[in-house]
Design an enzyme around this catalytic site. Structure first.
Site, PDB file in Angstrom:
ATOM      1  N   TYR A   2      -3.233   0.203  -4.913  1.00  0.00           N
ATOM      2  CA  TYR A   2      -1.756   1.151  -4.654  1.00  0.00           C
ATOM      3  C   TYR A   2      -0.825   0.199  -5.103  1.00  0.00           C
ATOM      4  O   TYR A   2       0.288   0.667  -5.673  1.00  0.00           O
ATOM      5  CB  TYR A   2      -1.860   1.246  -3.167  1.00  0.00           C
ATOM      6  CG  TYR A   2      -0.569   2.125  -2.883  1.00  0.00           C
ATOM      7  CD1 TYR A   2      -0.513   3.560  -2.928  1.00  0.00           C
ATOM      8  CD2 TYR A   2       0.473   1.345  -2.050  1.00  0.00           C
ATOM      9  CE1 TYR A   2       0.796   4.099  -2.563  1.00  0.00           C
ATOM     10  CE2 TYR A   2       1.758   2.230  -1.659  1.00  0.00           C
ATOM     11  CZ  TYR A   2       1.515   3.464  -1.987  1.00  0.00           C
ATOM     12  OH  TYR A   2       2.702   4.208  -1.918  1.00  0.00           O
ATOM     13  N   GLU A  41       4.537   2.480 -11.638  1.00  0.00           N
ATOM     14  CA  GLU A  41       5.686   3.606 -11.355  1.00  0.00           C
ATOM     15  C   GLU A  41       7.193   3.135 -11.443  1.00  0.00           C
ATOM     16  O   GLU A  41       8.019   3.892 -12.082  1.00  0.00           O
ATOM     17  CB  GLU A  41       5.222   4.672 -10.332  1.00  0.00           C
ATOM     18  CG  GLU A  41       3.806   5.221 -10.323  1.00  0.00           C
ATOM     19  CD  GLU A  41       3.441   5.730  -8.869  1.00  0.00           C
ATOM     20  OE1 GLU A  41       4.567   6.072  -8.138  1.00  0.00           O
ATOM     21  OE2 GLU A  41       2.398   5.897  -8.597  1.00  0.00           O
TER      22      GLU A  41
END
Length: 235
Positions: A163, A170
């Site tokens: 994660y 991102e």
């Protein structure tokens, strides 16, 4: 992403079959994404990951919009808000960032060598996570709630690393898109991207990460309680 394959109650054979099919197909699609990413890096390098994978990944991720509908309609028990957050954040990437500015993913134009590496690391984090998650759900549903132990372990441990890798990749791509968005789309869109990565991403990442940790604690607490009750029953 959110636990999108847990049925609300006892599912009908049709619903159960649909969920098994949905999760199995999704696992295969994400495994294909992972294979393309690895293959492109081994043969040509990260700059050509997008041409080999970008369009396929975009539509694979678009399919995940079904999970918002699953949650909204009560097909599964996943919380709507966290499911929507996860799906929307990825839609923003595949449609609003790399879809509009593919040169970022290729490390050209407004991109750099780090942006192509960020695209690769993001897809690796996404695809490994999703292969594990969808396989876990498909096998859980098809085995009456008894998935392989290794998948159970991977499901609730790998997110600790994957994660942060995914979310930081991102964020870097969004940050690099702020400048080209001014001329490529509009100054307003550039401002939205800046606000999104600077103001929305940090709290959203915290909410999602703590949600996953809470899910992990809940699952292992239930498993420990079940183990204890089974031990007492055998005495």
């Amino acid at each position: 992403m959110a636990d999108a394959a847990k049925p609300v109650k006892k599912t009908s054979p049709v619903k159960n079959g649909y969920l098994i099919l949905y999760n199995a197909v999704s696992a295969v699609l994400w495994l294909t994404v992972l294979g393309r990413v690895v293959g492109a890096n081994l043969t040509t390098g990260p700059q050509l990951v997008y041409p080999a994978t970008g369009e396929f990944c975009k539509w694979t991720q678009t399919l995940a919009g079904m999970e918002v509908l699953h949650s909204l309609l009560g097909v599964v028990r996943a919380p709507f808000f966290t499911t929507f957050m996860q799906v929307f954040s990825r839609y923003a990437i595949v449609w609003g960032i790399t879809g509009l500015f593919p040169e970022l993913a290729r490390g050209r134009g407004a991109g750099d060598s780090y942006s192509s590496l960020a695209y690769t690391s993001m897809l690796c984090a996404w695809s490994i996570t999703e292969v594990i998650r969808y396989s876990y759900f498909a096998l859980t549903l098809s085995s009456g709630g008894r998935p392989p132990a290794i998948l159970h372990w991977l499901r609730y441990h790998t997110f600790f690393v994957l994660y942060p890798v995914g979310i930081s990749s991102e964020a870097y791509l969004i940050w690099r898109a702020v400048e080209p968005a001014k001329g490529g789309v509009s100054p307003l869109y550039s401002m939205i991207l800046f606000g999104y990565v600077a103001l929305v991403y940090p709290p959203s990442a915290y909410i999602m990460y703590t949600h996953m940790m809470a899910q992990r604690r809940k699952v292992f607490k239930a498993a420990k309680a079940q183990k204890g009750s089974d031990g007492k029953a055998k005495q």
